[in-house]
Design a protein around this motif. Structure first.
Motif, mmCIF file in Angstrom:
data_model
loop_
_atom_site.group_PDB
_atom_site.id
_atom_site.type_symbol
_atom_site.label_atom_id
_atom_site.label_comp_id
_atom_site.label_asym_id
_atom_site.label_seq_id
_atom_site.Cartn_x
_atom_site.Cartn_y
_atom_site.Cartn_z
ATOM 1 N N LEU A 235 -5.052 -3.051 0.845
ATOM 2 C CA LEU A 235 -6.929 -3.134 1.285
ATOM 3 C C LEU A 235 -6.937 -3.813 -0.089
ATOM 4 C CD1 LEU A 235 -8.481 -2.891 3.674
ATOM 5 C CD2 LEU A 235 -9.182 -0.913 2.711
ATOM 6 N N LEU A 236 -7.364 -3.023 -1.244
ATOM 7 C CA LEU A 236 -7.795 -3.431 -2.383
ATOM 8 C C LEU A 236 -6.881 -4.970 -3.366
ATOM 9 C CD1 LEU A 236 -7.979 -0.269 -4.852
ATOM 10 C CD2 LEU A 236 -10.063 -1.271 -3.273
ATOM 11 N N GLU A 237 -5.327 -4.764 -2.934
ATOM 12 C CA GLU A 237 -4.838 -5.689 -3.540
ATOM 13 C C GLU A 237 -5.734 -7.872 -2.390
ATOM 14 O OE1 GLU A 237 -2.398 -8.803 -5.204
ATOM 15 O OE2 GLU A 237 -3.072 -6.322 -5.815
ATOM 16 N N ARG A 238 -5.643 -7.514 -1.275
ATOM 17 C CA ARG A 238 -6.323 -8.688 -0.176
ATOM 18 C C ARG A 238 -7.662 -8.336 0.060
ATOM 19 N NH1 ARG A 238 -1.901 -6.953 4.874
ATOM 20 N NH2 ARG A 238 -0.630 -7.559 3.765
ATOM 21 N N HIS A 239 -8.289 -7.687 -0.329
ATOM 22 C CA HIS A 239 -10.256 -7.530 -0.044
ATOM 23 C C HIS A 239 -10.733 -7.380 -1.241
ATOM 24 C CE1 HIS A 239 -8.948 -8.426 3.600
ATOM 25 N NE2 HIS A 239 -8.059 -7.574 4.428
ATOM 26 N N VAL B 115 -10.624 6.967 2.850
ATOM 27 C CA VAL B 115 -10.532 5.899 1.662
ATOM 28 C C VAL B 115 -11.766 6.147 0.496
ATOM 29 C CG1 VAL B 115 -10.408 3.427 1.679
ATOM 30 C CG2 VAL B 115 -9.441 4.659 3.196
ATOM 31 N N ARG B 116 -12.667 6.370 1.136
ATOM 32 C CA ARG B 116 -13.678 6.850 -0.198
ATOM 33 C C ARG B 116 -13.398 6.882 -0.907
ATOM 34 N NH1 ARG B 116 -17.630 8.104 3.772
ATOM 35 N NH2 ARG B 116 -17.460 10.436 4.106
ATOM 36 N N THR B 117 -12.279 8.515 -0.660
ATOM 37 C CA THR B 117 -11.811 9.447 -1.415
ATOM 38 C C THR B 117 -10.903 8.990 -2.358
ATOM 39 O OG1 THR B 117 -12.677 11.262 -0.833
ATOM 40 C CG2 THR B 117 -11.486 12.026 -2.704
ATOM 41 N N LEU B 118 -10.415 8.308 -1.800
ATOM 42 C CA LEU B 118 -9.408 7.721 -2.847
ATOM 43 C C LEU B 118 -9.373 6.095 -3.191
ATOM 44 C CD1 LEU B 118 -5.882 8.303 0.115
ATOM 45 C CD2 LEU B 118 -6.182 9.416 -2.364
ATOM 46 N N CYS B 119 -10.033 4.849 -2.423
ATOM 47 C CA CYS B 119 -10.072 3.797 -3.142
ATOM 48 C C CYS B 119 -10.684 3.471 -4.708
ATOM 49 C CB CYS B 119 -11.236 3.501 -2.594
ATOM 50 S SG CYS B 119 -12.026 1.983 -3.073
ATOM 51 N N PRO B 120 -11.427 5.016 -5.368
ATOM 52 C CA PRO B 120 -11.713 4.867 -7.068
ATOM 53 C C PRO B 120 -10.558 5.341 -7.554
ATOM 54 C CG PRO B 120 -13.069 6.256 -5.958
ATOM 55 C CD PRO B 120 -12.554 5.937 -4.218
ATOM 56 N N LEU B 121 -10.350 5.940 -7.162
ATOM 57 C CA LEU B 121 -8.491 6.464 -8.003
ATOM 58 C C LEU B 121 -8.063 5.445 -7.997
ATOM 59 C CD1 LEU B 121 -7.637 10.105 -6.572
ATOM 60 C CD2 LEU B 121 -8.599 9.756 -8.641
ATOM 61 N N VAL B 122 -7.452 4.575 -6.737
ATOM 62 C CA VAL B 122 -6.362 3.516 -6.739
ATOM 63 C C VAL B 122 -7.277 1.977 -7.719
ATOM 64 C CG1 VAL B 122 -5.263 1.868 -4.999
ATOM 65 C CG2 VAL B 122 -5.060 4.360 -5.197
ATOM 66 N N ALA B 123 -8.125 2.415 -7.698
ATOM 67 C CA ALA B 123 -8.818 0.799 -7.700
ATOM 68 C C ALA B 123 -8.611 1.668 -9.964
ATOM 69 C CB ALA B 123 -10.262 1.241 -7.635
ATOM 70 N N GLY B 124 -8.801 2.490 -10.411
ATOM 71 C CA GLY B 124 -9.193 2.351 -11.227
ATOM 72 C C GLY B 124 -7.178 2.254 -11.831
ATOM 73 N N ALA C 228 -4.863 0.788 -10.344
ATOM 74 C CA ALA C 228 -4.286 -0.664 -10.237
ATOM 75 C C ALA C 228 -5.314 -1.610 -11.363
ATOM 76 C CB ALA C 228 -4.399 -1.489 -8.852
ATOM 77 N N ARG C 229 -6.194 -0.667 -12.349
ATOM 78 C CA ARG C 229 -6.693 -2.128 -12.986
ATOM 79 C C ARG C 229 -7.841 -2.656 -12.451
ATOM 80 N NH1 ARG C 229 -4.837 1.861 -15.402
ATOM 81 N NH2 ARG C 229 -3.842 1.904 -17.695
ATOM 82 N N MET C 230 -8.337 -2.146 -11.572
ATOM 83 C CA MET C 230 -9.102 -3.947 -10.541
ATOM 84 C C MET C 230 -10.744 -4.017 -11.291
ATOM 85 S SD MET C 230 -11.495 -2.994 -7.065
ATOM 86 C CE MET C 230 -12.711 -4.432 -6.430
ATOM 87 N N ASN C 231 -10.511 -5.113 -12.251
ATOM 88 C CA ASN C 231 -12.067 -5.305 -12.713
ATOM 89 C C ASN C 231 -12.810 -4.877 -11.920
ATOM 90 O OD1 ASN C 231 -15.028 -7.007 -12.572
ATOM 91 N ND2 ASN C 231 -12.871 -8.168 -14.206
ATOM 92 N N HIS C 232 -14.064 -3.937 -13.620
ATOM 93 C CA HIS C 232 -14.484 -2.869 -13.833
ATOM 94 C C HIS C 232 -16.227 -3.187 -13.020
ATOM 95 C CE1 HIS C 232 -17.332 0.169 -15.185
ATOM 96 N NE2 HIS C 232 -16.611 0.695 -14.236
ATOM 97 N N THR C 233 -15.905 -4.347 -13.764
ATOM 98 C CA THR C 233 -17.865 -4.861 -12.943
ATOM 99 C C THR C 233 -17.593 -4.892 -11.706
ATOM 100 O OG1 THR C 233 -18.030 -6.283 -15.417
ATOM 101 C CG2 THR C 233 -19.190 -6.726 -13.411
ATOM 102 N N VAL D 251 -20.140 -3.072 -9.229
ATOM 103 C CA VAL D 251 -21.165 -4.022 -8.115
ATOM 104 C C VAL D 251 -21.277 -3.024 -6.642
ATOM 105 C CG1 VAL D 251 -22.184 -5.996 -7.643
ATOM 106 C CG2 VAL D 251 -21.957 -5.989 -10.041
ATOM 107 N N ALA D 252 -19.773 -3.684 -6.466
ATOM 108 C CA ALA D 252 -19.356 -3.195 -4.970
ATOM 109 C C ALA D 252 -19.135 -2.213 -4.433
ATOM 110 C CB ALA D 252 -17.706 -3.242 -4.438
ATOM 111 N N SER D 253 -19.405 -1.050 -5.528
ATOM 112 C CA SER D 253 -19.408 1.041 -5.268
ATOM 113 C C SER D 253 -20.878 0.956 -4.651
ATOM 114 C CB SER D 253 -18.340 1.310 -6.322
ATOM 115 O OG SER D 253 -19.026 1.194 -7.419
ATOM 116 N N SER D 254 -21.189 0.721 -6.088
ATOM 117 C CA SER D 254 -22.634 0.990 -5.875
ATOM 118 C C SER D 254 -23.907 -0.127 -4.534
ATOM 119 C CB SER D 254 -23.490 -0.121 -7.259
ATOM 120 O OG SER D 254 -23.065 0.237 -8.450
ATOM 121 N N ILE D 255 -23.353 -0.839 -4.377
ATOM 122 C CA ILE D 255 -24.088 -1.591 -3.100
ATOM 123 C C ILE D 255 -23.476 -0.537 -2.076
ATOM 124 C CG2 ILE D 255 -23.705 -3.397 -1.500
ATOM 125 C CD1 ILE D 255 -23.378 -5.587 -3.737
#
Length: 221
Positions: free
Chosen positions: A112-116, A130-139, A141-146, A150-154
C-alpha cells in the motif's frame, strides 16, 4: 446487587471530562505509536467520548478542545511509531501465526505504501489495524519523513475530530429522550471496557507467538 442503567450512567457522568480526556488522549497516542494499539477499540472510544461529553454543560467547549488534543496525540503517536520503525533498520518483527502482526498484513501495508505513498498514509487513519502498522512500516521502509508527516497530520485532522463530533451530536439527540442517554452510555462504556480487556488479552497472546524477523524487501516480494 443490581446496578441500574441510570446509576451506571451517574458514575460515568460524575467522572467528568477529565477522565474522558485522559482515556481519549492515551488511546489515540497508543493506537498510533506502538503495537498494543492494534488491539484497542479506538474508533468506538472516540464516538463514546463524544456522546459522554454531550451530557455536560460545558460539553461543546470540551469536545472542540479535545479534538485538538486528539489531533496532537495522533500526530505525536505517528512520529513515535515512525521513529521506532526507522530505528529498527529495514527489519520488521512479525509473529508466526499471528492474527494481526503477521507477514501477510505487513506485506499488505508495505505494498500500500509502495504504490500509493502519501495517499496510503492519509487513508490508513481510517483502517484500525493499518493505522497502527503504517507508521512502523513507513519508518522501516525509509519513507520520506516530510511527506509522511504531512500525510499523517492531515489524516489525524480528518479522523479524531470527525468521530468525536459524530458522537457529540448523536449525544445531543439522545439527550432529548431522558431514559435513552443513560442506557446507551452504559452499554457503550461496558462494550468499551470489554473490548479493551479482550484487546489486552489478544495482545499478550500475539506477543507470546514466535518472532519472525523479516525485512522490508521480503514483504514486498
Amino acid at each position: 446487587m443490581v446496578v441500574s442503567a441510570s446509576e451506571g450512567f451517574g458514575f460515568v457522568a460524575s467522572a467528568g471530562p477529565t477522565l474522558v480526556w485522559l482515556i481519549v488522549l492515551s488511546f489515540v497516542f497508543i493506537e498510533c505509536a506502538v503495537i498494543l494499539g492494534l488491539f484497542l477499540p479506538g474508533d468506538s472510544m472516540l464516538i463514546t467520548a463524544g456522546i459522554i461529553l454531550a451530557n455536560h454543560a460545558s460539553g461543546t467547549g470540551h469536545v472542540w478542545a479535545l479534538s485538538v488534543g486528539a489531533i496532537i496525540a495522533a500526530v505525536c503517536g505517528n512520529q513515535v511509531g515512525y521513529a521506532i520503525g526507522h530505528r529498527s533498520g529495514n527489519h520488521i518483527l512479525a509473529r508466526k501465526g499471528g492474527k494481526y502482526l503477521n507477514y501477510t498484513n505487513l506485506h499488505r501495508v508495505n505494498i500500500l505504501l509502495e504504490r500509493h505513498g502519501f495517499w496510503a498514509v492519509l487513508v490508513a487513519r481510517w483502517i484500525p489495524w493499518v493505522r497502527t502498522l503504517c507508521p512502523l512500516v513507513a519508518g522501516a521502509a525509509r519513507m520520506n519523513h516530510t511527506r509522511y508527516t504531512v500525510a499523517s497530520s492531515i489524516g489525524a485532522v480528518l479522523w479524531a475530530p470527525v468521530l468525536l463530533l459524530i458522537g457529540f451530536y448523536a449525544g445531543g439527540f439522545l439527550n432529548q429522550v431522558p431514559w435513552l442517554m443513560p442506557a446507551v452510555v452504559t452499554i457503550l462504556v461496558a462494550l468499551l471496557l470489554i473490548g479493551t480487556a479482550l484487546g489486552a488479552w489478544h495482545y499478550r497472546q500475539e506477543m507470546a507467538r514466535p518472532v519472525e524477523d523479516v525485512t522490508v524487501e521480503e514483504v514486498l516480494d
